[in-house]
Scaffold this motif. Structure first.
Motif, PDB file in Angstrom:
ATOM      1  N   TYR A 108       0.817  -1.066   0.138  1.00  0.00           N
ATOM      2  CA  TYR A 108      -0.049  -0.193   0.014  1.00  0.00           C
ATOM      3  C   TYR A 108       1.057   1.333  -0.004  1.00  0.00           C
ATOM      4  O   TYR A 108       1.968   1.060   0.591  1.00  0.00           O
ATOM      5  N   GLY A 120      -3.265  -1.826  -3.115  1.00  0.00           N
ATOM      6  CA  GLY A 120      -4.223  -0.759  -3.005  1.00  0.00           C
ATOM      7  C   GLY A 120      -3.560   0.447  -2.574  1.00  0.00           C
ATOM      8  O   GLY A 120      -2.637   0.294  -2.034  1.00  0.00           O
ATOM      9  N   ALA A 177      -5.131   1.881   2.916  1.00  0.00           N
ATOM     10  CA  ALA A 177      -5.895   0.995   3.804  1.00  0.00           C
ATOM     11  C   ALA A 177      -5.909   1.557   5.266  1.00  0.00           C
ATOM     12  O   ALA A 177      -5.015   2.118   5.689  1.00  0.00           O
ATOM     13  N   GLY A 187      -6.302  -5.272  -4.701  1.00  0.00           N
ATOM     14  CA  GLY A 187      -7.658  -5.042  -4.306  1.00  0.00           C
ATOM     15  C   GLY A 187      -8.205  -3.802  -4.611  1.00  0.00           C
ATOM     16  O   GLY A 187      -7.416  -3.197  -5.424  1.00  0.00           O
ATOM     17  N   ALA A 188      -9.337  -2.861  -3.946  1.00  0.00           N
ATOM     18  CA  ALA A 188      -9.640  -1.755  -4.326  1.00  0.00           C
ATOM     19  C   ALA A 188      -8.612  -0.720  -4.014  1.00  0.00           C
ATOM     20  O   ALA A 188      -7.786  -0.860  -3.010  1.00  0.00           O
ATOM     21  N   GLN A 237      -9.348   0.845   0.786  1.00  0.00           N
ATOM     22  CA  GLN A 237      -9.868  -0.094   1.658  1.00  0.00           C
ATOM     23  C   GLN A 237      -9.913   0.355   3.006  1.00  0.00           C
ATOM     24  O   GLN A 237      -9.162   0.914   3.609  1.00  0.00           O
ATOM     25  N   TYR A 285     -11.339  -0.819   6.891  1.00  0.00           N
ATOM     26  CA  TYR A 285     -11.516  -1.877   7.741  1.00  0.00           C
ATOM     27  C   TYR A 285     -11.974  -1.458   9.068  1.00  0.00           C
ATOM     28  O   TYR A 285     -11.491  -0.142   9.438  1.00  0.00           O
ATOM     29  N   SER A 332     -17.676  -5.346  10.635  1.00  0.00           N
ATOM     30  CA  SER A 332     -16.203  -5.451  10.340  1.00  0.00           C
ATOM     31  C   SER A 332     -15.217  -5.354  11.351  1.00  0.00           C
ATOM     32  O   SER A 332     -13.984  -5.314  11.168  1.00  0.00           O
ATOM     33  N   THR A 337     -11.245  -1.322  -8.693  1.00  0.00           N
ATOM     34  CA  THR A 337     -12.519  -0.654  -8.125  1.00  0.00           C
ATOM     35  C   THR A 337     -11.833   0.553  -7.147  1.00  0.00           C
ATOM     36  O   THR A 337     -10.757   0.424  -6.373  1.00  0.00           O
ATOM     37  N   SER A 376     -13.467  -0.198  -1.292  1.00  0.00           N
ATOM     38  CA  SER A 376     -13.728  -1.692  -0.882  1.00  0.00           C
ATOM     39  C   SER A 376     -14.977  -1.854  -0.599  1.00  0.00           C
ATOM     40  O   SER A 376     -15.723  -0.892  -0.001  1.00  0.00           O
TER      41      SER A 376
END
Length: 462
Positions: free
Chosen positions: A282, A304, A307, A331-332, A335, A337, A343, A366, A369
């Protein structure tokens, strides 16, 4: 009879063909080699370190062998070394090149320290003497003196100036209780596997005219037109350790990393008009941290570009764009989380609270996420998204499914996230969402009453 005549004819043709290329040595002064370059440029390198090996070709365009009676470096200061078709030395005698053939010349150099902060040109000449005539190829390299750091731990308040670049081997650690202040225009080059860890405080004082740069220490091109400037994994990255506080980065570029910038548990980091790009992981990771991003570009990363795991994030006028070149995206681009009960990662740390205003989420793959933000403390206010969707309590006055029209052309290895004329992001921002310190962008251009979405107000210079 016909068969015999055909054989005689073929042999005659073959004999004539072979006769056109003789194995004898052409001794005419006009029989000279040709070179693939007039000047071989080895680029900008650090002094006291060997350059990458460069090469050029020496051609015999003639129908006979040419004998180069002498190939030699003219002298210079001894910085350059040559290799002729696989053999190393400083001079070579009676090098023959067969008709319509060629040989390789390899060149490298180790430039002596020049005692100056400015780049210094180093030159030498390779002379080729053939049939009494001497022709030459010029060699050129630019040497940069650096301050070399090996495993440095800063345990008291310290400043890095911008007089010489820094080359960091192994590690650069700012100990708890200490502050490292990096002056505008300073450049930090990190060697393979080196890293920077901040347990105390880091302050960078970059400006639009003189940003602070943190990058790998490889120069030149990997291959063809692909420069090392575009390559990730040249050094490990910058980490803010748990409970590191008061970190302020201004107009700072961090690139070529394995893991980008990481803000770890309960650390506090503020970034103004920074660029984080070209990471194998990242470009930015926040892990239960307190992060403030203003006018930043976060781009080009394999996993990504950002994150956020728990913690708190206040983000205004940022561009999140992923056009990573050298791997499929993991991944997106952005992201999120640990932001609600579903989550929750069980860490017991606070759930993510994040606000995005006047931002752009657009690139390959994308943008965000997947996940339902309903009931979370995440708001995305007046942002442009690649996704098609509709506003709700978390997405407010957004521009859905729009192309911001970056100048970036991935296939040409050109990455510029300013906005082309006609972009729907031009003038589409809300001035109330601009952070006070972010009234001007990376280039120093005032955002004014009608700010653009994303990091850049500045137009591209034609």
């Amino acid at each position: 009879m016909k068969t015999l005549l055909r054989i005689v004819f073929i042999l005659t043709v073959l004999s004539a063909s072979v006769g056109c290329i003789e194995d004898g040595i052409d001794t005419s002064p006009s029989a000279q080699p040709e070179f693939s370059v007039d000047t071989l440029k080895l680029g900008v390198v650090f002094t006291d370190e060997p350059t990458p090996t460069s090469r050029f070709m020496v051609y015999n365009r003639h129908d006979k062998i040419i004998n180069i009676s002498n190939i030699a470096l003219r002298g210079g200061d001894g910085s350059f070394r040559i290799n002729v078709d696989g053999f190393s030395g400083t001079s070579f005698q009676n090098v023959e090149i067969r008709p319509k053939d060629s040989i390789f010349m390899f060149v490298e150099a180790t430039l002596r320290p020049n005692g100056l902060p400015e780049l210094t040109d180093f030159n030498d000449v390779i002379d080729f003497t053939t049939n009494g005539v001497t022709r030459s190829v010029v060699l050129n390299a630019s040497g940069q003196d650096v301050k070399r750091i090996h495993g440095l731990v800063i345990d008291s308040d310290t400043g890095f100036d911008a007089v010489y670049p820094y080359q960091i081997y192994d590690s650069l650690v700012v100990a708890s209780g200490a502050t490292l202040t990096i002056a505008e225009g300073a450049v930090l080059h990190f060697h393979d596997k080196a890293f920077m860890r901040v347990e105390g405080t880091l302050v960078t004082e970059g400006t639009p005219q003189r940003p602070v740069n943190m990058a790998g220490d490889r120069t030149g091109n990997v291959v063809g037109d692909i420069s090392f400037d575009l390559m990730a994994s040249q050094w490990k990255g910058l980490t803010f350790a748990p409970e590191s506080r008061g970190n302020r980065l201004s107009h700072t570029i961090v690139r070529n990393t394995v893991a980008g910038v990481t803000a770890d548990s309960l650390s506090q980091v503020s970034m103004l008009n920074c660029r984080l790009r070209n990471s194998a992981g990242y470009s930015l990771t926040g892990r239960y941290a307190d992060i403030r991003l203003t006018g930043c570009e976060v781009a080009e990363a394999a996993e990504g570009v950002m994150a956020l795991i728990g913690g708190k994030a206040e983000i205004s006028n940022c561009t999140f764009a992923n056009y990573y070149l050298f791997a499929g995206l993991g991944g997106a681009s952005v992201q999120l989380y640990h932001y609600d009960g579903e989550s929750d990662d069980g860490s017991g740390m606070p759930l993510l609270e994040a606000s995005f205003g006047n931002c752009i989420f657009y690139g390959n793959g994308t943008d965000l996420s997947p996940g339902d933000l309903e009931g979370s403390k995440i708001t995305i206010h007046r942002c442009l998204l690649k996704s098609n969707g509709s506003d709700d309590a978390n997405f407010i006055d957004c521009l859905w499914g729009e192309d911001p029209l970056y100048y970036t052309v991935r296939n040409d290895y050109y990455f510029d996230y300013r906005l082309q004329p006609g972009s729907p992001a031009i003038g589409a921002g809300y001035s109330a969402l601009v952070h006070e310190e972010g009234s001007r962008d990376f280039y120093g251009v005032d955002r004014g009453p009608n700010p653009n979405l994303g990091a850049y107000q500045a137009a591209k210079e034609e």
